[in-house]
Motif scaffolding. Structure first.
Motif, PDB file in Angstrom:
ATOM      1  N   PRO A   1       0.815  -1.227   0.000  1.00 60.00           N
ATOM      2  CA  PRO A   1       0.000   0.000   0.000  1.00 60.00           C
ATOM      3  C   PRO A   1       0.842   1.268   0.000  1.00 60.00           C
ATOM      4  CG  PRO A   1      -0.902  -1.591   1.548  1.00 60.00           C
ATOM      5  CD  PRO A   1       0.432  -2.122   1.114  1.00 60.00           C
ATOM      6  N   LEU A   2       1.942   1.278   0.751  1.00 56.35           N
ATOM      7  CA  LEU A   2       2.823   2.450   0.776  1.00 56.35           C
ATOM      8  C   LEU A   2       3.470   2.665  -0.580  1.00 56.35           C
ATOM      9  CD1 LEU A   2       4.427   4.694   2.191  1.00 56.35           C
ATOM     10  CD2 LEU A   2       6.084   2.940   2.898  1.00 56.35           C
TER      11      LEU A   2
ATOM     12  N   ALA B   1       3.878   6.109  -6.507  1.00 48.57           N
ATOM     13  CA  ALA B   1       4.299   5.389  -7.706  1.00 48.57           C
ATOM     14  C   ALA B   1       5.640   5.880  -8.244  1.00 48.57           C
ATOM     15  CB  ALA B   1       3.220   5.503  -8.788  1.00 48.57           C
ATOM     16  N   ASP B   2       5.883   7.190  -8.178  1.00 50.05           N
ATOM     17  CA  ASP B   2       7.159   7.714  -8.698  1.00 50.05           C
ATOM     18  C   ASP B   2       8.335   7.141  -7.917  1.00 50.05           C
ATOM     19  OD1 ASP B   2       5.851   9.177 -10.581  1.00 50.05           O
ATOM     20  OD2 ASP B   2       5.973  11.094  -9.513  1.00 50.05           O
ATOM     21  N   TRP B   3       8.164   7.019  -6.619  1.00 46.66           N
ATOM     22  CA  TRP B   3       9.208   6.422  -5.781  1.00 46.66           C
ATOM     23  C   TRP B   3       9.395   4.951  -6.136  1.00 46.66           C
ATOM     24  CZ3 TRP B   3       7.893   3.886  -0.606  1.00 46.66           C
ATOM     25  CH2 TRP B   3       9.054   3.404   0.024  1.00 46.66           C
ATOM     26  N   LYS B   4       8.311   4.209  -6.196  1.00 43.59           N
ATOM     27  CA  LYS B   4       8.384   2.782  -6.507  1.00 43.59           C
ATOM     28  C   LYS B   4       9.052   2.544  -7.858  1.00 43.59           C
ATOM     29  CE  LYS B   4       5.475  -1.349  -7.059  1.00 43.59           C
ATOM     30  NZ  LYS B   4       4.085  -1.870  -7.051  1.00 43.59           N
TER      31      LYS B   4
ATOM     32  N   GLY C   1       3.857 -12.196  -4.365  1.00 45.36           N
ATOM     33  CA  GLY C   1       3.333 -10.908  -4.800  1.00 45.36           C
ATOM     34  C   GLY C   1       3.355  -9.822  -3.742  1.00 45.36           C
ATOM     35  N   ASN C   2       3.695 -10.157  -2.522  1.00 50.64           N
ATOM     36  CA  ASN C   2       3.771  -9.175  -1.447  1.00 50.64           C
ATOM     37  C   ASN C   2       5.198  -8.676  -1.290  1.00 50.64           C
ATOM     38  OD1 ASN C   2       1.030  -9.240  -0.580  1.00 50.64           O
ATOM     39  ND2 ASN C   2       1.428 -11.196   0.435  1.00 50.64           N
ATOM     40  N   ILE C   3       5.366  -7.359  -1.242  1.00 52.99           N
ATOM     41  CA  ILE C   3       6.679  -6.736  -1.063  1.00 52.99           C
ATOM     42  C   ILE C   3       6.805  -6.325   0.403  1.00 52.99           C
ATOM     43  CG2 ILE C   3       8.209  -4.862  -1.765  1.00 52.99           C
ATOM     44  CD1 ILE C   3       6.621  -4.735  -4.405  1.00 52.99           C
ATOM     45  N   TYR C   4       7.892  -6.764   1.043  1.00 51.21           N
ATOM     46  CA  TYR C   4       8.020  -6.561   2.486  1.00 51.21           C
ATOM     47  C   TYR C   4       9.022  -5.478   2.884  1.00 51.21           C
ATOM     48  CZ  TYR C   4       5.095 -10.662   3.048  1.00 51.21           C
ATOM     49  OH  TYR C   4       4.035 -11.535   3.008  1.00 51.21           O
ATOM     50  N   ALA C   5       9.760  -4.914   1.947  1.00 47.41           N
ATOM     51  CA  ALA C   5      10.695  -3.831   2.270  1.00 47.41           C
ATOM     52  C   ALA C   5      11.153  -3.161   0.986  1.00 47.41           C
ATOM     53  CB  ALA C   5      11.904  -4.349   3.051  1.00 47.41           C
TER      54      ALA C   5
ATOM     55  N   SER D   1       0.101   3.737  14.657  1.00 53.93           N
ATOM     56  CA  SER D   1       1.497   3.298  14.643  1.00 53.93           C
ATOM     57  C   SER D   1       1.908   2.862  13.239  1.00 53.93           C
ATOM     58  CB  SER D   1       1.704   2.146  15.628  1.00 53.93           C
ATOM     59  OG  SER D   1       1.541   2.576  16.953  1.00 53.93           O
ATOM     60  N   LYS D   2       1.010   2.216  12.526  1.00 55.70           N
ATOM     61  CA  LYS D   2       1.300   1.772  11.170  1.00 55.70           C
ATOM     62  C   LYS D   2       1.488   2.965  10.238  1.00 55.70           C
ATOM     63  CE  LYS D   2      -0.519  -1.261   7.542  1.00 55.70           C
ATOM     64  NZ  LYS D   2      -1.552  -2.297   7.235  1.00 55.70           N
ATOM     65  N   GLU D   3       0.644   3.969  10.385  1.00 56.43           N
ATOM     66  CA  GLU D   3       0.784   5.157   9.552  1.00 56.43           C
ATOM     67  C   GLU D   3       2.103   5.863   9.841  1.00 56.43           C
ATOM     68  OE1 GLU D   3      -1.224   5.973   7.023  1.00 56.43           O
ATOM     69  OE2 GLU D   3      -2.146   4.059   7.537  1.00 56.43           O
ATOM     70  N   ALA D   4       2.477   5.953  11.120  1.00 58.54           N
ATOM     71  CA  ALA D   4       3.763   6.557  11.481  1.00 58.54           C
ATOM     72  C   ALA D   4       4.923   5.732  10.931  1.00 58.54           C
ATOM     73  CB  ALA D   4       3.867   6.676  13.004  1.00 58.54           C
ATOM     74  N   ALA D   5       4.759   4.406  10.942  1.00 58.64           N
ATOM     75  CA  ALA D   5       5.795   3.519  10.411  1.00 58.64           C
ATOM     76  C   ALA D   5       5.975   3.732   8.910  1.00 58.64           C
ATOM     77  CB  ALA D   5       5.435   2.065  10.704  1.00 58.64           C
ATOM     78  N   TYR D   6       4.880   3.872   8.189  1.00 60.86           N
ATOM     79  CA  TYR D   6       4.962   4.144   6.756  1.00 60.86           C
ATOM     80  C   TYR D   6       5.784   5.408   6.493  1.00 60.86           C
ATOM     81  CZ  TYR D   6       1.542   0.738   4.894  1.00 60.86           C
ATOM     82  OH  TYR D   6       0.883  -0.396   4.484  1.00 60.86           O
ATOM     83  N   GLU D   7       5.523   6.448   7.282  1.00 59.08           N
ATOM     84  CA  GLU D   7       6.236   7.708   7.079  1.00 59.08           C
ATOM     85  C   GLU D   7       7.734   7.558   7.376  1.00 59.08           C
ATOM     86  OE1 GLU D   7       4.405  11.071   8.954  1.00 59.08           O
ATOM     87  OE2 GLU D   7       2.392  10.403   8.428  1.00 59.08           O
ATOM     88  N   LEU D   8       8.072   6.734   8.367  1.00 61.87           N
ATOM     89  CA  LEU D   8       9.484   6.526   8.686  1.00 61.87           C
ATOM     90  C   LEU D   8      10.169   5.680   7.616  1.00 61.87           C
ATOM     91  CD1 LEU D   8      11.884   6.937  10.495  1.00 61.87           C
ATOM     92  CD2 LEU D   8      11.048   5.116  11.995  1.00 61.87           C
TER      93      LEU D   8
END
Length: 446
Positions: free
Chosen positions: A128-129, A134-137, A152-156, A345-352
């Protein structure tokens, strides 16, 4: 995954830790946020992060700076940061994995670690992040996500690029003794003899933590002998075994270096940082190390010393099946996220995650003399001359697998320990059998 399967994977991780060298013996602390912190944006959000950017090199300082800036930019996030020295980091991470007490975010390796942690139901994907930016990915180099992807799942998202088997050499020393970097195995053995006669250590080695001989020397040397396809088949235990003659030959070549006195006395008692210092101080003609050495050297060696260094790939071997114009390597580590992290916490983790592996972080990482798997133009005025040489070389060679990125954790530990024994005189055939037995057990082969 059912509870029984999860328990089995966690037990495997625990046992592989016990089978290893025992580095980082302290038990880890508490895990991450189990349920997340739901509520208003102004509410305090708890987030835990484990990392191994503890050194004085430029890259480590850059990453710690990003963490500190994140804390300033997110005053509502209570960020619990644990920095663990690299040699003990993996062992401590496996400890909390075995207990299912992962921190919210943690530096994680691609390949087998991602596969085992995801298989143990310890991770959640970051699709989702990535899809929201998309430009980053799309800015990552081809195949960058492959070893962080499962079903199909990307973990990092990789925070760097790590060739592991660069042959660094002291060009001034080579010129003084009228020798050239080795193209063939005979060249290498001749260099060892030449420098030994001059009472100069031919190749600095720091194998205290046991992984270096495997990651930086054997992974590339064995590929020269066996070819990549053989290794991938042996890792899967499909039509190839580590007791096959070609792998025993690869071990024999490594032992040949040891017997010829290529390495300094006590090579199993110093770590890779001490090895890099030894090379930078002109106490060895060569070292075989990863791209991570570049940021250490840039921080600790003078411009004059760096300008006197050069790089190449390991030499070819007689009748080798692998491509000699290659480097063993992997995409760099990324930040994994605990399956338990949720809500605010998940949203904060995405930002980090984005702060530490987004475009700005990739540029800062490159300028800290660390290679990246992201499309960034290199300003050579911001990096050492040695880094620029490696950056150019990496763009012209093939990348081959690193052994501990493909083997199970248990088998990788057996390789690491086995190479220490090999370099102390153990028979190559005996070490090969130990490795074969460990990998066969890990994949359930007979």
């Amino acid at each position: 995954m059912n509870k029984a399967a999860t328990t089995g994977v966690l037990l495997t991780l625990s046992l592989s830790l016990l089978a290893g060298c025992g580095s980082g013996g302290d038990q880890a602390g508490t895990g991450g946020s189990a349920g997340g912190d739901k509520g208003k944006a102004s509410d305090k959000v708890k987030l835990s992060l484990w990392h191994n950017f503890t050194g004085d090199d430029l890259r480590a300082k850059t990453m710690r700076g990003i963490m500190e800036q994140y804390k300033k930019d997110h005053p509502n996030v209570e960020l619990d940061i644990q920095g663990i020295p690299p040699d003990g980091y993996r062992a401590r991470l496996k400890t909390v994995a075995a207990a299912n007490e992962m921190p919210d975010l943690f530096v994680m390796w691609p390949g087998v670690m991602t596969k085992e942690f995801a298989g143990g139901d310890l991770l959640q994907p970051i699709n989702p992040l990535l899809d929201s930016k998309a430009d980053w990915k799309n800015g990552f180099l081809p195949s960058s996500f492959d070893d962080f992807t499962l079903n199909g799942n990307i973990y990092a998202a990789p925070m760097g690029l790590s060739p592991t088997s660069i042959l660094y050499y002291n060009k001034a020393m080579f010129d003084k003794h009228n020798v050239k970097p080795p193209k063939t195995w005979d060249d290498m053995m001749s260099l060892v003899e030449t420098f030994k006669k001059q009472k100069i250590t031919p190749i600095a080695l720091g194998n205290k933590a046991a992984w270096l001989a495997q990651s930086s020397i054997l992974s590339s040397l064995a590929d020269r002998v066996t070819g990549t396809e053989w290794f991938l088949n042996a890792a899967e235990q499909k039509g190839a075994k580590f007791t096959d003659p070609e792998f025993v030959q690869a071990l024999t070549y490594l032992q040949q270096l040891g017997k010829a006195g290529a390495f300094q006395d006590g090579f199993n008692s110093i770590d890779n940082t001490q090895m890099e210092q030894m090379f930078a101080q002109g106490k060895a003609a060569m070292m075989i190390d990863g791209g991570w050495a570049l940021t250490n050297l840039a921080a600790n060696a003078s411009k004059e010393v760096l300008d006197g260094m050069d790089v190449t790939v390991l030499p070819s071997v007689p009748n080798g099946k692998g491509d000699p114009n290659s480097l063993a390597g992997v995409v760099g580590t990324g930040l994994g996220m605990s399956k338990k992290t949720s809500g605010a916490s998940k949203e904060a983790a995405y930002e980090l995650i984005y702060a530490m592996s987004g475009p700005a972080a990739q540029k800062a990482t490159l300028e800290s003399n660390q290679l990246v798997s992201y499309k960034v133009d290199l300003d050579t005025s911001k990096v050492s001359s040695l880094f620029a040489k490696v950056h150019n070389m990496v763009g012209t060679v093939k990348r081959t697998p690193v052994y501990d990125g493909r083997l199970s954790s248990a088998a990788a530990d057996v390789v690491n320990n086995g190479l220490q024994e090999l370099l102390m005189g153990a028979k190559p055939e005996d070490i090969a059998k130990k490795i074969q037995d460990a990998q066969a057990k890990s994949v359930g082969a007979k």
